[in-house]
Design a protein around this motif. Structure first.
Motif, PDB file in Angstrom:
ATOM      1  N   ALA B 200      16.748  -2.221  -0.012  1.00 47.96           N
ATOM      2  CA  ALA B 200      16.339  -1.991   1.384  1.00 47.96           C
ATOM      3  C   ALA B 200      15.412  -0.777   1.510  1.00 47.96           C
ATOM      4  CB  ALA B 200      17.573  -1.811   2.261  1.00 47.96           C
ATOM      5  N   LEU B 201      15.608   0.220   0.615  1.00 53.45           N
ATOM      6  CA  LEU B 201      14.714   1.394   0.646  1.00 53.45           C
ATOM      7  C   LEU B 201      13.274   0.965   0.350  1.00 53.45           C
ATOM      8  CD1 LEU B 201      16.684   4.243  -1.183  1.00 53.45           C
ATOM      9  CD2 LEU B 201      15.881   4.258   1.183  1.00 53.45           C
ATOM     10  N   ILE B 202      13.135  -0.005  -0.568  1.00 53.18           N
ATOM     11  CA  ILE B 202      11.804  -0.475  -0.947  1.00 53.18           C
ATOM     12  C   ILE B 202      11.245  -1.424   0.118  1.00 53.18           C
ATOM     13  CG2 ILE B 202      10.497  -1.701  -2.739  1.00 53.18           C
ATOM     14  CD1 ILE B 202      12.836  -0.971  -4.672  1.00 53.18           C
ATOM     15  N   LYS B 203      12.131  -2.228   0.706  1.00 50.49           N
ATOM     16  CA  LYS B 203      11.696  -3.275   1.640  1.00 50.49           C
ATOM     17  C   LYS B 203      11.997  -2.916   3.094  1.00 50.49           C
ATOM     18  CE  LYS B 203      10.563  -6.473  -1.514  1.00 50.49           C
ATOM     19  NZ  LYS B 203       9.256  -7.096  -1.628  1.00 50.49           N
ATOM     20  N   SER B 204      12.131  -1.637   3.423  1.00 46.83           N
ATOM     21  CA  SER B 204      12.566  -1.271   4.778  1.00 46.83           C
ATOM     22  C   SER B 204      11.580  -1.726   5.850  1.00 46.83           C
ATOM     23  CB  SER B 204      12.816   0.234   4.878  1.00 46.83           C
ATOM     24  OG  SER B 204      11.632   0.930   4.624  1.00 46.83           O
TER      25      SER B 204
END
Lengths: 54, 320
Positions: B200-204
Motif C-alpha cells: 500500500a505504501l507503493i500503491k497509495s
C-alpha cells in the motif's frame, strides 16, 4: 428463405468461439464432478461396504 | 419501444449482450495466485494434524477448500468492480474490463461457494465445512462489503479470512481444532498487515483514487511505517511459537528465528527510509521478502512433518 434477414441476436465468430470454449470447459467440469463423486463414494465406504448384515 | 433492434442489443439499456468471457476469465475470477497460497497453507494444516485421513479424501478436501477460496475471490471481484476499474493493478480484471458481467461473477462465486462447502462437509466433516463457510462469509461480507471501504483497519481484521485455511485443513483431517491450528492462524493474521501495508505504501495513489481508506491514505505513510514495524516485532515471537508448542522442530526454530530477524530488519529499513527511491525500494523489499518469509516457514513445517522430524519441545498443551 435464404435471403431472409437473420432474426434475434447474431453472434460474431469470436463470440461463438468463446461460447464453445465455455461449453467444453463446463462439460469437462461436469464430467470431472461425476468421477470425483464416484471416487469419493468408493473411498468413504472403504472396507465398510462388506461390513453389513446378510 | 423494443430494446433489441436490428439484431443487436442496445448498449446502455442495462440489458447484457452476449457474453465475451473466455474460460481464462473465469479462472482469473478465482484469483489463482491467492489460491495457491491458500492451497499451500491448507496442505500444511492437513499434514500437521495429529489425525490423518486417506490421501484421496485429503486431496479432495484440499480441492474443496481451494475452490471455496476461489469462490470468495470471485464474489470479491463482483462487489469491488467499481474500485478495481480505477486501480491500475486491477483494472484489467474480467468484471471491470467488461468481459464478465457482474451477474455472471455473482452466480459463479455463489455456486462454487455453496458447492465447495457442501462437498467438504460430505467428504471430510461438517466442522471443516462450517469453518470454510465462515471464511468465505468473513472475506466477502465482513471484509469486502463492510470493512474495506470503511476503516483503515480493513486488512487487519479482514486478514482473518486469509489466515483461516490451515485451521480448515487441520479440522478436515482431525475433526477438531487445537492450539497448534490457532497458532498457525495467528501467525498468518499477524503477517498480513505488514505485507499489505508495504504494498500500500507503493500503491497509495491507486488506493486514494479508488477511495479505499488504506492506512497510508488515511493516517499517512509515516504512521504506516510505524505500524509495519510494530507488527513485524509482534510477528517475530509468533513465528517462533510453533517450535514451542510441539508443532515445529529444530529446523523450524532456526528458520523462524533467522527469517523473523530479517523481516524485522526490513521493517526497520522501511521505517528509516521515508522519501524518494530508497523509501519505495525498502517497501518493495519488505513486500517481496514477506512472501518468502511465510512460504518458507510453512514449507519447513511441511517438510518436518513429512520426514517425521521430532518436535523441538513437548506440547505445552500437554501439561497446561
Amino acid at each position: 428463405m435464404a435471403d431472409e434477414e437473420p432474426r434475434g441476436v447474431v453472434l460474431t465468430d469470436e463470440q461463438k468461439r468463446r461460447r464453445r470454449s465455455r461449453s467444453v470447459a463446463l462439460g469437462l467440469v461436469l464430467g470431472a464432478l461425476v468421477v470425483l463423486f464416484y471416487v469419493v463414494t468408493v473411498f468413504k465406504m472403504g472396507g465398510n461396504v462388506a461390513n453389513r448384515p446378510l | 419501444m423494443s430494446l433489441i433492434d436490428e439484431n443487436r442489443i442496445d448498449a446502455g439499456v442495462g440489458l447484457p449482450g452476449p457474453s465475451l468471457a473466455g474460460v481464462e476469465d473465469y479462472v482469473a475470477l478465482l484469483k489463482p495466485r491467492v489460491m495457491s497460497l491458500v492451497v499451500f497453507t491448507t496442505l500444511v494444516g492437513l499434514v500437521a494434524s495429529p489425525t490423518q485421513i486417506h490421501p484421496v479424501l485429503a486431496a479432495v478436501s484440499l480441492l474443496c477448500i481451494a475452490i471455496g477460496a476461489g469462490a470468495s475471490g470471485a464474489l470479491n471481484m463482483w462487489w469491488d468492480a467499481d474500485i478495481d476499474a480505477v486501480m491500475t493493478r486491477t483494472k484489467n480484471r474480467p468484471v471491470p474490463a467488461g468481459r464478465v458481467t457482474p451477474g455472471e461473477a455473482l452466480a459463479f462465486g455463489m455456486t462454487l461457494s455453496v458447492g465447495s462447502v457442501l462437498m467438504l462437509g460430505l467428504v471430510a466433516n461438517w466442522l471443516a465445512a462450517s469453518l470454510l463457510a465462515f471464511t468465505i462469509f468473513f472475506y466477502v461480507v465482513v471484509y469486502t462489503m463492510w470493512l474495506k471501504r470503511w476503516t483503515p483497519q480493513n486488512i487487519v481484521i479482514g486478514g482473518l479470512a486469509g489466515a483461516m485455511p490451515p485451521m480448515v485443513g487441520w479440522a478436515a483431517a482431525a475433526g477438531s481444532v487445537g492450539l497448534e491450528a490457532a497458532v498457525m492462524v495467528a501467525l498468518i493474521f499477524m503477517w498480513t498487515p505488514p505485507h499489505f501495508w508495504a504494498l500500500a505504501l507503493i500503491k497509495s495513489d491507486d488506493y486514494a483514487r479508488a477511495g479505499v481508506p488504506m492506512l497510508p491514505v488515511v493516517a499517512g505513510p509515516d504512521e504506516t511505517r510505524r505500524q509495519i514495524l510494530l507488527y513485524a516485532l509482534a510477528l517475530f515471537p509468533l513465528g517462533v511459537a510453533p517450535a514451542f508448542i510441539g508443532l515445529g522442530g529444530v529446523a523450524y526454530l532456526v528458520a523462524s528465528v533467522v527469517l523473523g530477524a530479517i523481516f524485522v530488519e526490513r521493517a526497520v529499513a522501511v521505517y528509516r527510509h521515508r522519501a524518494g527511491a530508497p523509501a519505495r525500494k525498502a517497501a518493495g523489499r519488505l513486500f517481496g521478502f514477506s512472501l518468502i518469509h511465510l512460504t518458507t516457514l510453512f514449507l519447513v513445517l511441511l517438510v518436518e512433518k513429512l520426514l517425521g522430524a521430532p518436535a523441538f519441545t513437548a506440547p505445552i498443551a500437554g501439561w497446561m
